[in-house]
Every structure is written in C-alpha cells, then in structure tokens.
Enzyme design. Sequence first.
Site, short mmCIF file in Angstrom:
data_model
loop_
_atom_site.label_atom_id
_atom_site.label_comp_id
_atom_site.label_asym_id
_atom_site.label_seq_id
_atom_site.Cartn_x
_atom_site.Cartn_y
_atom_site.Cartn_z
N LYS A 32 -24.05 53.07 6.70
CA LYS A 32 -23.62 52.01 7.35
C LYS A 32 -24.47 51.35 8.29
O LYS A 32 -25.01 52.06 9.16
CB LYS A 32 -22.44 52.45 7.94
N LYS A 61 -17.79 42.84 9.81
CA LYS A 61 -16.61 42.16 9.85
C LYS A 61 -16.40 40.89 10.33
O LYS A 61 -15.82 40.39 11.04
CB LYS A 61 -15.93 42.95 11.05
#
Length: 230
Positions: A32, A61
């Site tokens: 990630k 996001k």
Amino acid sequence: MTAELIVALDYPDAAPARALVGALGDACGFYKVGSELFTAEGPAMIAALVAVGKDVFLDLKFHDIPNTMRGSARSAAALGSRLVTVHASAGEAGIAAAVDGAGDACGVLAVSVLTSLDAASVARVWGRERVTVREEVLRLAELAASAGAHGLVCAGTEAAAVRARFGDALALLVPGVRPAGAGADDQVRVVTPREAVAAGARYVVVGRAITGSRDPVAAARAIGEEVGAG
C-alpha cells in the site's frame, strides 16, 4: 477462505519503504502506498514497486466531482496501480466515474467508514443523533455496488454484514488489522488477521504490526500464513 496480504508502506519518504520491500522479498508481493508516502515521493514510488514485480494498492481516497475522480483513477491505473481508493461519500456518480476512468486493469475500492471512527464520531460527522457504524457501512456499500465498484474498504467488525448482504459482488478490503494481543494504536474498530478472513476479507492491510516489528520478515510470513497468503 483466504485473503491477500497487503503491507502498508506508511513512511515519510522512499528510503525506509524501499528497505522494507527489499528485506521482505518474497514474503510480500503487495504494498500500500498512502497519502504520506505518495505526497513525498509521487509516481516514482509506484514505478519502483512495479519495477521489482510488486502489486500496488494506491490508497489516496479520492473525493471530488465525478470528472476529477475519473481522471484521477485513470492516472492511478496508468501508473500501474492494481487497486485505488475513493470515498464512497463522494456519491454514486463519483464512484462510477472512477470505475470508468480506472478501466479493467485497476480495481476501484470505495471507502466506507474509517476504522479510526466509533459510533459517536460517525454521528457527529454525519450530523445525526443516533447512528450505528454498521448501518452507515451498509448504506455506503449499496452506493459502491450500484456504481460498479470492485469492492469496499470497511473494518472487520462490519465485514461480515457486508458480505452477508452483497456476497461476492464487493471484494472487501479490511484495514485496522492487528495480531492477537497487539495494541490498537489510533484505530478503534480492529480485528485479527484470522477474524478479518473469517468475516469475508479478500484483502487484508497490515502496517505497524510488520513495519514496527523487530523481525518484519517473520511477522509478514506469520500473518501471511494466518490469512492463507503464505
């Protein structure tokens, strides 16, 4: 069931991230890259991971108007990201636009309720007197499913409820995962790796339990075995 282990490279710059990836070797093939590391190092960090055969989960996001979300997801896919996140609260049109921009090579995951929030915090953010996290996660999951998202990011505490309602229609990514006996740090709704898989997780994200370990390789292998990825 089994899940893929994703190790979170939550570092301020590339040096420790590259060192960890090198140290873990074949103990992990999926990483990630979040906002801290991406802001510091940009696309070069993703390119470096792809160059050594690693999959990338770009956790930025996105939360914007649909056209911007489409372009952002398109760029994420072009960089070689396998997964990218958007906020489900951007709405069905925004999620759908991101799905369109990402294409087939990059899966769009809609973020439901952050694992750092409890029911009281969610009620305050959403401006309601009474709200349960489970209700909000399921409501946002409905938006994600309707928009054609690959999956949903949710805590393990709500994963079973999402799985029960949506089945395989949404791939679940569970963050806030801690080995049994480990501290919760700044997370509120946490589960163990085994609990995450039992609840239906397809992807499990682990950060400090590995990056902060005295033996990251052993920690990664142990968690990988626990989720069935090792």
